[in-house]
Structure formats: structure tokens, C-alpha cells
Design a protein around this motif. Structure first.
Motif, PDB file in Angstrom:
ATOM      1  N   ILE A  94       0.742  -1.249   0.097  1.00  0.00           N
ATOM      2  CA  ILE A  94      -0.181  -0.081  -0.034  1.00  0.00           C
ATOM      3  C   ILE A  94       0.842   1.277  -0.097  1.00  0.00           C
ATOM      4  O   ILE A  94       0.338   2.358  -0.094  1.00  0.00           O
ATOM      5  N   GLY A  95       1.912   1.191   0.177  1.00  0.00           N
ATOM      6  CA  GLY A  95       2.785   2.178   0.156  1.00  0.00           C
ATOM      7  C   GLY A  95       4.581   1.725  -0.024  1.00  0.00           C
ATOM      8  O   GLY A  95       4.924   0.716   0.129  1.00  0.00           O
ATOM      9  N   ILE A  96       5.217   2.821  -0.205  1.00  0.00           N
ATOM     10  CA  ILE A  96       6.875   2.494  -0.553  1.00  0.00           C
ATOM     11  C   ILE A  96       7.701   3.371   0.599  1.00  0.00           C
ATOM     12  O   ILE A  96       7.037   4.366   0.679  1.00  0.00           O
ATOM     13  N   LEU A 114      -2.672   4.897   9.712  1.00  0.00           N
ATOM     14  CA  LEU A 114      -1.544   4.842   9.134  1.00  0.00           C
ATOM     15  C   LEU A 114      -1.593   4.380   7.784  1.00  0.00           C
ATOM     16  O   LEU A 114      -1.003   4.835   6.795  1.00  0.00           O
ATOM     17  N   ALA A 115      -2.511   3.388   7.613  1.00  0.00           N
ATOM     18  CA  ALA A 115      -2.906   2.984   6.286  1.00  0.00           C
ATOM     19  C   ALA A 115      -3.427   4.005   5.229  1.00  0.00           C
ATOM     20  O   ALA A 115      -2.863   4.115   4.151  1.00  0.00           O
ATOM     21  N   LYS A 162      -2.710   7.879   0.899  1.00  0.00           N
ATOM     22  CA  LYS A 162      -2.799   9.213   0.294  1.00  0.00           C
ATOM     23  C   LYS A 162      -1.520   9.508  -0.326  1.00  0.00           C
ATOM     24  O   LYS A 162      -1.134  10.238  -1.471  1.00  0.00           O
ATOM     25  N   HIS A 163      -0.410   9.190   0.394  1.00  0.00           N
ATOM     26  CA  HIS A 163       0.997   9.712  -0.068  1.00  0.00           C
ATOM     27  C   HIS A 163       1.838   8.692  -0.711  1.00  0.00           C
ATOM     28  O   HIS A 163       2.771   9.237  -1.329  1.00  0.00           O
ATOM     29  N   LYS A 164       1.386   7.745  -0.824  1.00  0.00           N
ATOM     30  CA  LYS A 164       2.143   6.554  -1.677  1.00  0.00           C
ATOM     31  C   LYS A 164       3.466   6.216  -1.152  1.00  0.00           C
ATOM     32  O   LYS A 164       3.977   5.199  -0.931  1.00  0.00           O
ATOM     33  N   THR A 165       4.384   7.287  -1.118  1.00  0.00           N
ATOM     34  CA  THR A 165       5.789   7.254  -0.789  1.00  0.00           C
ATOM     35  C   THR A 165       6.205   7.890   0.646  1.00  0.00           C
ATOM     36  O   THR A 165       5.659   9.114   0.676  1.00  0.00           O
TER      37      THR A 165
END
Length: 532
Positions: free
Chosen positions: A319-321, A505-506, A511-514
């Protein structure tokens, strides 16, 4: 000698299930003794030989696990899995809990609509009409041989202090104690029944044994006063506090609270004797059945299967980097030198609460941080508690006192090494009671005596004013004074964010991806040796 007819009525209570169906820890997928699939086994066993059984859920049902989060966000075209299971188990009633509102009224109203049982709450009313919002606030359950049991639902009226105002704009929350008095009197005047059960999504504000006040009398929890001041209640089902309580008599009222997350099932056994056309209570016994040695019910596993399979796939999707390194190799080092994971959690708290100062903890020594690709499972593995956020207004003196309390986590060994104070590891680990702060600068000097370890305490480049007021976001456990942080008790609440931190947190990743793994070096621990 007249031999009177006798029966045993069994009342079973779940409360604060928080979306737990399967007996697993979603962070690790390891089996654990909780959830409706285990509770179902006990409910079926209790109901099968005894037609005189009443089953009630006491609130905080539809929110709390990755499964319910995934359902609401991605699969809400399906029936609500929690309602599906309670319908199958033929619950007699549910009570509205505070977390029922977390996803908004559309989700809650749909859950109520899908339920084959009524939802009760006498003190949640239409803001305009003052009529109970969820329909009739009580039920009268009729059993064979004329036995009638009244069940009145009540909800902590403290919800406006936590919930998103947009979620409850049409509602008013009347005082739970006063509403219970009013409706108990109404029931006496307008209904016929043999047993009166009050199912209250709230807990105890005083010690049950002594009556000593244990928390501010805000009205959030009023179970003790309900038992002491309202006549005619036979049974009080409680919840909200996640405690395990079984009391045969508190001023004549039998009380249970069945733990949380489906770890326990409240059970009250009432012996009744027929007197003319009425039944008279002869004896009452309270118990909480824990799920440690209970088998799972395969019917419930089957009902949850589609939801669970989709949830498990989602848990393992990135879900994010993370740019940089947010992994943890040494948890002690995280607590001595600022770590990107802690800084990130504080940043999310500050963003969610619109606050400039924050504190959080590394909750246990099994946290491994985040690798380059973050999954939802990573989040629930690292943030293991269902915490929500509270913004308190506290003084500079309070900040200093809280930091000094945190600094007691450390001690120096005889050879000058920084180690963990045994009070934080024995008789049980309490690493979650050492906080790290963002938005201020400070140094912990372990070589100094406890109470005099905080040095160079500043905010925005200026020394923190002991008498000045500051707004600080922290988790709800800490804000209540948990972990010996008594300086936070009874402080003004500026804001409450009632979305669990795992969801926050998720949502931040979505929203911000990275996210960059970084620290700003706003604090450090000195005064001893630690290998780097």
C-alpha cells in the motif's frame, strides 16, 4: 407443601468484539483464542438444551479488524459479515456502541437494516424530536410458561467527545444514568415482565468492591451509579472498558463484562420460581467463559470465508513505499536514538490531529519496522493496539514530568551501560510505557538521578515555559494516565480522533504513496554506553 415450578434462564453477552470473527492475529496470522467463531461454539452449546436463553451483543461490533476495514472500504456491496453471523446465531438484541459510528451513519444504518434482531439505545435520540433514534429502546422477550424478560439498551453518552461530528449531526446523546432511570420507570409503569436486564455500553467509574472513584466523573462510565441508584434492575451487562468482570451482586444487581475482541462470553444464570402468574428470581450467578480451550465453529468459518480470503489477499498487497530504511534490528537502539518508524508514527498522529507536538512508543520488542514495500499486515504487526488519538492541553511542567517518567525506563549497569529498568520488563513487559516525542527538543541524561534527567527542553527554539500551555496528541491509553502518566489525568481534551491508528497509518500511505525514512534528531539519550 406446594412444589413450585422452577426454570433456569441463561443470558449470554458479547461486547467489544471489534470485528473479530476468526481466531487469528492479523499481524502474524497465528492462531489466538478469540473471535465469534469460538464464541459461536459456546452459544450453540448453551442454547441447545435450554429454550430459556437470551443472547445479546453489547456494542462495538462492526469495527476493529482488517476484515471489517476491508469490508467497509472495498466490499460493502456484500452483507455486513458481523451482522450475518449474529443473524445466524439468532441474537435477540444488539446495543449501539461508540465505535458503531466510526464509519458513518450510512454504514451503521445499513447494518441495522440487515439485522434480524433490534438494535437498542434509549439515550441516543433524534436531535429534533428527542425520540430514540434506533426505534424502540427496549424489547420484551417472551419465553415458554409465560416468562417475560425486559431488555433495555443504553450507550455511553460521551460519544460526541470522540466521534467525527459529521457522523452524528442528527443525533443527541442524553445522559446514560438519567435515561436509564427514566426508561426503567417507564417499563415498570407500562410493561409486564419478570426480569429486567439493562445492557449498557459503558463501564465502571468506581471500584466495584469499595466504591472508590477510579476515573473522572465525566459520565463516560456510570455502571456503579446505575447499580446503586436505580431500583429494580436484575442484570447489568456492561462493556466499553474491555475488562473481565463477573459479580453476582452489586447492590442486588448481577453484573458481567466479557473482556474484548471475542476473548470471552458473559454468562448469567438466573434461577426462577413460579408464583401465581409471575416468575420470581431466586438466585443469580455471573461468569465469563474464556475462549482458550474452545473449538472453532465451522459454520461461522464458512460464513466468513469469502470476506477472509479477500482480506488476506489485501493484507499482503503493498500500500506504500519506503524510501530509505525504516526497518528495526535493535529495539533498544530505537529507544536510545531517534528512529524513522517512531518519527513517522508521530508525524501521522500530528497530521491526523492537527497538532504540533506528539508522543508515541515502540510497543514491544517484536516490531520489525517497515521494509521498502509496506503492506497492511506490516502496519498491524508494528502498531499492535487499537488505539485512538486524543489532543490534550497540558502545561510545560506536565511535559517535563511526562518526559521524566519516560526516562525512568533506563538505568545504568555497574559497567556504565544503558539498560532497561526491570520495572518495565518484570513481571510483564511494559515497553509501551516509554514514549518518544516529536515537536520538542530534549535530552535524556541517564547518569542523572530519576526526576532530574531531562535536559535542554525546548519548543520552536525557546525553552519550554513551565506554566505555558501546549497541545499534545497522544494515544487514548496514555491520555487517560495509563502507564503511571498521572500528569495527563483530568487535563482539558481539545480534540479526539476516533479512528484507530492502524487505519490512520494505512490512510496516510494510501494518500501519500511514498514515505521517506528520516529523522530530525530532536531528542537523544546520553550518560552511558550503548554499542552503535
Amino acid at each position: 407443601m406446594t412444589v413450585r415450578e422452577q426454570i433456569n434462564l441463561t443470558i449470554l453477552e458479547t461486547s467489544d468484539v471489534h470485528g473479530n470473527i476468526l481466531p487469528i492475529n492479523y499481524g502474524t496470522n497465528e492462531e489466538t483464542a478469540l473471535g465469534l467463531a469460538k464464541i459461536a461454539t459456546v452459544i450453540k452449546k448453551e442454547k441447545d438444551p435450554n429454550p430459556y436463553t437470551l443472547v445479546i451483543d453489547n456494542g462495538d461490533l462492526i469495527q476493529g479488524t482488517p476484515l471489517t476495514y476491508h469490508y467497509i472500504r472495498f466490499a460493502n456491496q456484500l452483507p455486513n459479515p458481523m451482522i450475518k453471523i449474529l443473524n445466524t446465531l439468532q441474537y435477540d438484541a444488539g446495543v449501539i456502541g461508540n465505535h458503531e459510528f466510526n464509519y458513518g451513519m450510512k454504514v451503521l444504518n445499513q447494518a441495522v437494516h440487515e439485522s434480524s434482531f433490534p438494535w437498542l439505545s434509549c439515550n441516543i435520540v433524534h436531535k429534533a424530536t428527542k425520540e430514540p433514534y434506533f426505534g424502540k429502546p427496549y424489547i420484551i422477550k417472551s419465553f415458554p410458561n409465560g416468562l417475560k424478560v425486559a431488555v433495555l439498551g443504553v450507550t455511553t453518552h460521551y460519544i460526541p467527545n470522540w466521534e467525527n461530528p459529521n457522523h452524528i449531526s442528527e443525533l443527541a446523546f442524553e445522559d446514560a444514568l438519567q435515561s436509564t432511570k427514566k426508561w426503567v420507570a417507564y417499563l415498570r409503569d407500562h410493561e409486564q415482565f419478570d426480569v429486567l436486564v439493562v445492557s449498557y455500553h459503558g463501564g465502571f467509574e468506581k471500584e466495584i468492591e469499595t466504591g472508590k472513584t477510579t476515573e473522572p466523573l465525566t459520565g463516560e462510565n456510570q455502571a456503579y451509579e446505575i447499580c446503586q441508584t436505580i431500583q429494580g434492575i436484575d442484570i447489568l451487562l456492561t462493556g466499553h472498558q474491555h475488562r473481565t468482570i463477573a459479580v453476582d451482586s452489586l447492590n442486588g444487581v448481577t453484573v458481567v463484562q466479557p473482556s474484548f475482541n471475542g476473548k470471552g462470553l458473559g454468562k448469567i444464570t438466573i434461577s426462577l420460581e413460579k408464583h401465581g402468574e409471575s416468575w420470581v428470581v431466586r438466585d443469580k450467578q455471573a461468569d465469563v467463559i474464556m475462549m482458550d480451550d474452545i473449538e472453532t465453529d465451522q459454520e461461522i468459518i464458512g460464513l466468513a470465508q469469502e470476506y477472509e480470503e479477500n482480506t488476506q489477499k489485501w493484507l499482503d498487497q503493498p500500500i506504500g513505499i519506503i524510501e530509505g530504511d525504516m526497518s528495526i534490528q535493535d529495539p533498544m537502539k530505537v529507544r536510545i536514538e531517534e528512529h524513522p518508524l517512531i518519527e513517522f508514527i508521530n508525524k501521522v498522529q500530528m497530521d491526523a490531529a492537527d497538532a504540533n507536538i506528539s508522543n508515541t512508543a515502540l510497543f514491544n520488542n517484536s516490531s520489525r519496522g517497515f521494509s521498502s514495500k509496506v503492506t497492511m499486515r506490516d502496519i498491524v504487526s508494528n502498531y499492535i493496539y487499537p488505539n485512538t488519538l486524543i489532543v490534550l492541553q497540558i502545561s510545560g511542567d506536565d511535559i517535563k514530568a511526562a518526559l521524566e517518567q519516560s526516562a525512568t525506563y533506563f538505568q545504568l549497569s555497574s559497567d556504565g551501560r544503558i539498560t532497561v529498568n526491570p520495572n518495565f520488563s518484570e513481571p510483564k513487559p511494559q515497553h509501551y510505557n516509554y514514549d518518544m516525542w516529536e515537536g520538542i527538543h530534549y535530552i535524556i541524561d541517564v547518569s542523572e538521578p530519576e526526576g532530574n534527567r531531562i535536559k535542554e527542553l525546548t519548543c520552536n527554539g525557546e525553552p519550554i515555559d513551565p506554566a505555558g500551555l501546549y497541545e499534545v496528541v497522544m494515544n487514548n491509553y496514555r491520555a487517560g494516565g495509563g502507564g503511571e502518566y498521572t500528569m495527563f489525568k483530568n487535563k482539558p481534551v481539545i480534540k479526539e480522533v476516533q479512528t484507530d491508528m492502524t487505519e490512520l497509518l494505512a490512510n496516510y500511505f494510501l494518500k501519500h504513496k511514498t514515505v521517506r525514512a528520516e529523522v530530525n534528531h530532536n531528542w537523544k539519550v546520553v550518560g552511558g554506553n550503548y554499542p552503535h
